[in-house]
Design an enzyme around this catalytic site. Structure first.
Site, PDB file in Angstrom:
ATOM      1  N   ASP A 100      -0.325  -1.574  13.268  1.00 40.96           N
ATOM      2  CA  ASP A 100       0.223  -2.324  12.525  1.00 40.96           C
ATOM      3  C   ASP A 100       0.909  -3.304  13.584  1.00 40.96           C
ATOM      4  O   ASP A 100       0.548  -5.001  13.735  1.00 40.96           O
ATOM      5  CB  ASP A 100       1.200  -1.841  12.009  1.00 40.96           C
ATOM      6  CG  ASP A 100       1.119  -0.951  10.081  1.00 40.96           C
ATOM      7  OD1 ASP A 100      -0.078  -0.698   9.737  1.00 40.96           O
ATOM      8  OD2 ASP A 100       1.879  -0.986   9.967  1.00 40.96           O
ATOM      9  N   SER A 122      -3.906   9.356   8.082  1.00 44.82           N
ATOM     10  CA  SER A 122      -3.293   7.999   7.217  1.00 44.82           C
ATOM     11  C   SER A 122      -2.487   8.921   6.962  1.00 44.82           C
ATOM     12  O   SER A 122      -1.755   9.712   5.866  1.00 44.82           O
ATOM     13  CB  SER A 122      -4.101   8.229   5.639  1.00 44.82           C
ATOM     14  OG  SER A 122      -3.230   7.122   4.800  1.00 44.82           O
ATOM     15  N   GLY A 144       0.649  -1.167   0.465  1.00 45.57           N
ATOM     16  CA  GLY A 144      -0.333   0.036  -0.055  1.00 45.57           C
ATOM     17  C   GLY A 144       0.886   1.400   0.388  1.00 45.57           C
ATOM     18  O   GLY A 144       0.782   2.124  -0.379  1.00 45.57           O
TER      19      GLY A 144
HETATM   20  O1  LIG Z   1       3.035   5.197   5.439  1.00 45.11           O
HETATM   21  C1  LIG Z   1       3.549   4.325   5.903  1.00 45.11           C
HETATM   22  O2  LIG Z   1       4.118   3.482   5.686  1.00 45.11           O
HETATM   23  C2  LIG Z   1       2.165   3.414   6.831  1.00 45.11           C
HETATM   24  C3  LIG Z   1       1.148   4.105   7.041  1.00 45.11           C
HETATM   25  C4  LIG Z   1       0.342   3.311   7.838  1.00 45.11           C
HETATM   26  O3  LIG Z   1      -1.078   2.893   6.728  1.00 45.11           O
HETATM   27  P1  LIG Z   1      -2.098   4.842   6.663  1.00 45.11           P
HETATM   28  O4  LIG Z   1      -1.360   5.406   6.251  1.00 45.11           O
HETATM   29  O5  LIG Z   1      -3.270   3.500   5.484  1.00 45.11           O
HETATM   30  O6  LIG Z   1      -2.400   4.335   7.882  1.00 45.11           O
HETATM   31  C5  LIG Z   1       0.482   2.086   7.909  1.00 45.11           C
HETATM   32  O7  LIG Z   1      -0.608   1.333   9.044  1.00 45.11           O
HETATM   33  C6  LIG Z   1       1.405   1.231   6.923  1.00 45.11           C
HETATM   34  O8  LIG Z   1       1.979  -0.611   7.568  1.00 45.11           O
HETATM   35  C7  LIG Z   1       2.521   2.082   6.843  1.00 45.11           C
HETATM   36  C1  LIG Z   2      -0.389  -2.200   6.065  1.00 48.14           C
HETATM   37  C2  LIG Z   2       1.089  -2.252   5.693  1.00 48.14           C
HETATM   38  O1  LIG Z   2       1.902  -2.035   4.725  1.00 48.14           O
HETATM   39  P1  LIG Z   2       0.658  -1.454   3.744  1.00 48.14           P
HETATM   40  O2  LIG Z   2       0.077  -0.351   3.649  1.00 48.14           O
HETATM   41  O3  LIG Z   2       2.545  -0.281   3.179  1.00 48.14           O
HETATM   42  O4  LIG Z   2       1.012  -1.962   3.062  1.00 48.14           O
HETATM   43  C3  LIG Z   2       1.306  -2.877   6.957  1.00 48.14           C
HETATM   44  O5  LIG Z   2       2.298  -3.326   6.393  1.00 48.14           O
HETATM   45  O6  LIG Z   2       0.869  -3.679   7.866  1.00 48.14           O
END
Ligand SMILES: O=C(O)C1=C[C@@H](OP(=O)(O)O)[C@@H](O)[C@H](O)C1
Ligand SMILES: C=C(OP(=O)(O)O)C(=O)O
Length: 432
Positions: free
Chosen positions: A317, A164, A91
């Site tokens: 997380d 986020s 993501g």
């Molecule tokens: O910016 C980041 O590196 C992340 C933000 C979080 O997600 P969200 O932005 O959807 O809250 C987290 O849960 C993800 O593992 C990594």
């Molecule tokens: C939500 C996570 O990562 P991403 O959103 O980058 O897939 C995670 O590593 O728990």
């Protein structure tokens, strides 16, 4: 498939692989800067490699040797990619890249694996459209593949209601090429690695508290200059070992070089509130981030606690792992305001409730969390990971403290954040 059995104790020292969030940002920010950057102790994993490969497709010259990466920054002058960019399971890759690509006057497409193609993207697509970029995709732009044609952007004021960090970071990466000021307000401060790293690369950013929450302001047109970035050990990966130590009386561990940024260390703070023996040693700052060695000792059963909306960003997380610890604590616990867990690599609320129940835990599902009544013991079970790394690692820890045998389906999914997780687990549990 992997079979795990109860262990007696865990003792020793470990430096887990580097932080995933910081490793993604180090690649992207070095790429948009001018000049050479050296990234030390970079996390080599499936998620971060997706970011690395994407910038190569944009014409960035980068060289990886072990876990050091040298990058020649392009000062936002990228090449139109000749093929689709694949964010795979990540993501962070997809959403932060959308921010960078929105600044580029060319056509690009981002896709991902089956899990990522089901995760919501409109949260990033909408504000980037407001800034002036063209983005479209399946379900009116909410689902990958998403196509982007960027160009001339203008700064916006945006309320980041989900707190986020991926949304905030995408907008910050776009804002440097936008006319005027971009202002992002969030009800609770989400992880702030992008702000800290942009500063390290020379940007001026203002952070303040307003009536609606935390505000970050940045002026467009600022230039970034390549530099050296050190990636500290990932607190989210360290958390699994800390959990094992607090769950088994007599255990003692030192986790080296862990990132203890207050937007990330909620898990350790919550465990302390539950009565755990955890201390930060040798607290220091490297590359603009606070780092410590974490000492933890297992000293008997913890007490249940309630986790509310304001606590969620700094522990998001680690919530599956916290649920495991709550299920073995004395008394009741709850987690509320964590609806975001439903749109991670899997529906983590469902995965936690289903798997903990099959191990004998007393847990009720809420739309935005869970309610747990602590039990004294868990029993081994067949665990469905839904190919989600955090679920696989959480229930591997559960399998090491439960009676009987635990079987983990698809354990290889840990490779997105911690490819050597099982090797490290084996080493630490066999030293004792
Ligand atoms: O910016 C980041 O590196 C992340 C933000 C979080 O997600 P969200 O932005 O959807 O809250 C987290 O849960 C993800 O593992 C990594
Ligand atoms: C939500 C996570 O990562 P991403 O959103 O980058 O897939 C995670 O590593 O728990």
């Amino acid at each position: 498939m992997l079979t795990l059995k109860k262990i007696k104790m865990v003792k020793g020292e470990i430096r887990v692989p580097s932080d995933k969030s910081i490793s993604h940002r180090a690649i992207l920010i070095s790429s948009i800067a001018e000049g050479k950057s050296v990234i030390r102790n970079w996390l080599v994993s499936e998620d971060t490699k997706a970011t690395f490969n994407a910038v190569l497709q944009l014409g960035v010259k980068a060289h990886m040797k072990g876990n050091e990466v040298i990058i020649e920054g392009r000062d936002y002058l990228f090449n139109e990619p000749s093929n689709i960019l694949d964010a795979k399971n990540s993501g962070t890759t997809a959403r932060l890249l959308m921010g960078v690509l929105s600044t580029q006057d060319f056509f690009s497409v981002i896709t991902g694996d089956e899990s990522l193609r089901n995760r919501p993207m409109l949260r990033v697509v909408e504000p980037l459209r407001q800034m002036g970029a063209w983005l479209d995709g399946r379900e009116k732009g909410n689902k990958l593949p998403v196509a982007i044609r960027g160009g001339k952007l203008k700064g916006i004021s945006f309320f980041n209601k989900r707190a986020s960090a991926q949304v905030k970071s995408a907008l910050l990466l776009a804002s440097l090429k936008a006319d005027g000021i971009t202002e992002i307000t969030e009800p609770y401060l989400s992880r702030d690695h992008t702000e800290r790293m942009l500063r390290l690369f020379g940007a001026e950013i203002t952070q303040l508290e307003g009536v609606d929450g935390h505000i970050v302001k940045i002026k467009g047109g600022q230039k970034l200059y390549g530099c050296e970035v050190y990636c500290p050990a990932d607190p989210s990966s360290s958390a699994f070992f800390v959990a094992l130590a607090v769950l088994i009386e007599g255990s003692e561990l030192i986790l080296k070089d862990v990132l203890v940024n207050p937007t990330r260390d909620g898990f350790f703070r919550k465990l302390k509130q539950m009565g755990a023996h955890i201390e930060y040693l040798n607290l220091r700052e490297i590359s603009g981030e606070p780092i410590a060695d974490i000492w933890v000792k297992g000293k008997g059963r913890l007490r249940g606690i309630n986790v509310g909306e304001e606590d969620i960003p700094s522990v998001i997380d680690e919530l599956p792992l916290l649920a495991l610890i709550m299920s073995l604590a004395e008394g009741t616990s709850s987690v509320r305001g964590a609806q975001e867990l439903r749109v991670k690599e899997s529906d983590r609320i469902k995965a936690v409730v289903e798997n903990l129940r099959s191990m004998g835990a007393k847990i009720e599902e809420y739309e935005d969390g869970f309610y747990i009544e602590g039990v004294e013991k868990l029993r081994g079970a067949y665990i469905r990971t839904y190919k989600d790394h955090r679920i696989a690692m959480t229930f591997s820890i559960a399998g090491l403290v439960a009676d009987g045998e635990t079987i983990i389906d698809n354990p290889e999914c840990v490779s997105v954040s911690y490819p050597d997780f099982f090797k490290d687990l084996e080493r630490l549990t066999h030293q004792t």
